[in-house]
Design a protein around this motif. Structure first.
Motif: not given
Length: 273
Positions: A20-27, A38-48
């Motif tokens: 939610e915070l990432r989308k608010q920043k438009g990123l 940070i590894n993109v896979r890590t971000i994906q797994r955290i958000e999921a």
């Protein structure tokens, strides 16, 4: 401020919040990765919500999103501890504090009746209908009043106040039955009257002590007011048990009960916020 895993939100709530915070920043996820390294896979797994990241990782992501970590963790803890009351919960608590008013009224009536019977020398052998007249409404209103404490105990996962509510009602029921039974069986000798009076005072004091301990356990959620009421009930109970100070504790019963009514009323408002 030192951030430890204990302050991290639980998944999947944490991942949803970061998303939610990432989308608010438009990123996009890729753009966030470039900022926080940070590894993109890590971000994906955290958000999921698939993994629970270390607090350092969360702090790094929050800094990349220009979010104050301290404020984030505090709001997260508050959100996780927030308790929503159902319509049924609110109804039970509303009936409870309203019933508490009737408990106060019937308690005063009961004291007046007993004072009159004692003055007339009919403490036990007469006054059956008078005792039934205040005793039954008292027990009914007390049941619904204590049900509010039970509900609070279940909502706040406080087994002490739940158990204390059951014990309190059973003791009060026993006291009323003792009073009524002496009128039914016309028992009026001095020794019996004195012994039963002592037993009643000890029972009443025990009930106050037990419920006072239970009310004190509510202080973590309801603040110092609950603690003050709990202490007053414990002190009041001790005075009843002492016998000597029981007249003073009798006068304190209703004022403390009024404070309890206010406590339950405020609890319904505070927990529901």
């Amino acid at each position: 401020m030192e951030f430890k895993n204990v302050f991290t939100m639980k998944q999947p709530g944490l991942g949803k919040k970061i998303l939610e915070l990432r989308k608010q920043k438009g990123l996009t996820q890729e753009e966030l990765v470039e900022i926080c390294n940070i590894n993109v896979r890590t971000i994906q797994r955290i958000e999921a919500g698939d993994v629970t990241p270390r607090s350092f990782t969360v702090k790094t992501i929050l800094e990349a999103l220009e979010i104050d970590a301290g404020t984030f963790f505090e709001e997260s803890i508050h959100e996780e501890n927030k308790i929503q009351l159902s319509a049924s919960d609110k109804s039970v608590l509303r009936v409870s504090w309203i019933s508490g008013i009737f408990v106060s009224i019937t308690s005063v009536i009961g004291m007046i009746i007993e004072f009159i019977l004692i003055s007339d020398g009919d403490f036990y052998n007469n006054g059956l209908f008078l005792r039934l007249g205040w005793g039954i409404p008292f027990l009914i209103s007390l049941f619904f009043f204590l049900n509010g404490y039970k509900k609070l105990g279940n909502i706040l996962n406080n087994k002490t106040i739940v158990s204390a509510s059951y014990v309190y009602f059973i003791i009060e029921l026993l006291i009323v039955l003792i009073m009524i039974s002496f009128s039914v069986f016309n028992l009026s000798d001095y020794t019996t009257e004195l012994l039963s009076s002592v037993i009643i005072l000890i029972l009443l004091g025990t009930a106050e002590l037990i419920l006072g301990i239970g009310v004190m356990k509510l202080k973590d959620y309801l603040g110092s007011f609950a603690q003050i009421i709990g202490i007053l009930k414990i002190v009041n109970g001790a005075m009843f048990i002492s016998i000597i100070f029981s007249p003073l504790s009798s006068f304190l019963l209703v004022p403390v009960l009024i404070m309890e009514i206010i406590l339950i009323y405020n609890a319904a408002q505070k927990i529901g916020e």
